[in-house]
Design an enzyme around this catalytic site. Sequence first.
Site, PDB file in Angstrom:
ATOM      1  N   ASP A 142      -8.682  -6.056  -4.668  1.00  0.00           N
ATOM      2  CA  ASP A 142      -8.217  -4.880  -3.925  1.00  0.00           C
ATOM      3  C   ASP A 142      -9.163  -3.705  -4.187  1.00  0.00           C
ATOM      4  O   ASP A 142      -9.277  -3.251  -5.325  1.00  0.00           O
ATOM      5  CB  ASP A 142      -6.797  -4.521  -4.364  1.00  0.00           C
ATOM      6  CG  ASP A 142      -6.171  -3.422  -3.522  1.00  0.00           C
ATOM      7  OD1 ASP A 142      -6.895  -2.756  -2.757  1.00  0.00           O
ATOM      8  OD2 ASP A 142      -4.952  -3.218  -3.639  1.00  0.00           O
ATOM      9  N   SER A 167       0.848  -1.195   0.000  1.00  0.00           N
ATOM     10  CA  SER A 167       0.000   0.000   0.000  1.00  0.00           C
ATOM     11  C   SER A 167       0.887   1.250   0.000  1.00  0.00           C
ATOM     12  O   SER A 167       1.662   1.443  -0.934  1.00  0.00           O
ATOM     13  CB  SER A 167      -0.969  -0.047   1.184  1.00  0.00           C
ATOM     14  OG  SER A 167      -2.010   0.878   1.037  1.00  0.00           O
ATOM     15  N   HIS A 211      -7.604  -5.959   0.219  1.00  0.00           N
ATOM     16  CA  HIS A 211      -6.584  -5.052   0.749  1.00  0.00           C
ATOM     17  C   HIS A 211      -6.346  -5.371   2.228  1.00  0.00           C
ATOM     18  O   HIS A 211      -6.574  -4.548   3.113  1.00  0.00           O
ATOM     19  CB  HIS A 211      -7.029  -3.600   0.573  1.00  0.00           C
ATOM     20  CG  HIS A 211      -5.904  -2.617   0.611  1.00  0.00           C
ATOM     21  ND1 HIS A 211      -5.197  -2.247  -0.521  1.00  0.00           N
ATOM     22  CD2 HIS A 211      -5.345  -1.929   1.628  1.00  0.00           C
ATOM     23  CE1 HIS A 211      -4.276  -1.365  -0.192  1.00  0.00           C
ATOM     24  NE2 HIS A 211      -4.336  -1.155   1.115  1.00  0.00           N
TER      25      HIS A 211
END
EC number: 3.1.1.95
Length: 298
Positions: A248, A102, A276
């Site tokens: 995601d 991320s 995620h």
Amino acid sequence: MSERIVPSGDVELWSDDFGDPADPALLLVMGGNLSALGWPDEFARRLADGGLHVIRYDHRDTGRSTTRDFAAHPYGFGELAADAVAVLDGWGVDRAHVVGLSMGATITQVIALDHHDRLSSLTMLLGGGLDIDFDANIERVMRGEPTLDGLPGPQQPFLDALALMNQPAEGRAAEVAKRVSKWRILSGTGVPFDDAEYARWEERAIDHAGGVLAEPYAHYSLTLPPPSRAAELREVTVPTLVIQAEHDPIAPAPHGKHLAGLIPTARLAEIPGMGHALPSSVHGPLAEVILAHTRSAA
């Protein structure tokens, strides 16, 4: 497993390790507003069992690292990349495999540009290229407008998780429950998600942060690197792996393909069903592709 406090400029960073220091080093770089414990112990041990000396650390303003008022002590991705290098210095590591998740994927891109001599390989997951303005994309999605870059913006589950995160929680049990709900939303329905497992991890994270219940927030104030830096990624020569999570909701496909296309040495892998988040149901396939990549880069 040992702990170490390392200096980076005028801040101190908490770090720990897994595995044999004689093995090749791998540095885990977590996402925004999350401490090192965002990488579950179980996942770090799985990588260490694969023959790596795994190091993780708390970003500044998270966990046990130096925490200050961001307005009085601002910083950017250059400093966060330098922090990662400082951790390597603190453990006596010249070169390492670096894995960024991320916001950590953004940091690792800056490391590849500004500290390329410290990399054995690069792995990025759940992130996008330096030419993507995620902050602007979030605002446009919330207004019901398309992104300017032509790639899909953050999806509804992310907006739902964001709304949940902004809700107050009274007491530790409520805070843990809120965090678990957030991760369940971000993980999606493509892989099994164990509420009790995530509750245990969040309890650990709260204890690690000295019992502070409020999640860190300083990284929301960060300014993304200039999009023009994405062109510099064409000069990256280190072996690179980009991992796309199939579901995601923050950097949905084809963000991974786009990021891989910015780096000549990059290859793309996908983790089916993954969202995620890092539930144990994805630890096996995720570790497998990372270990295969680091071995091929040796």
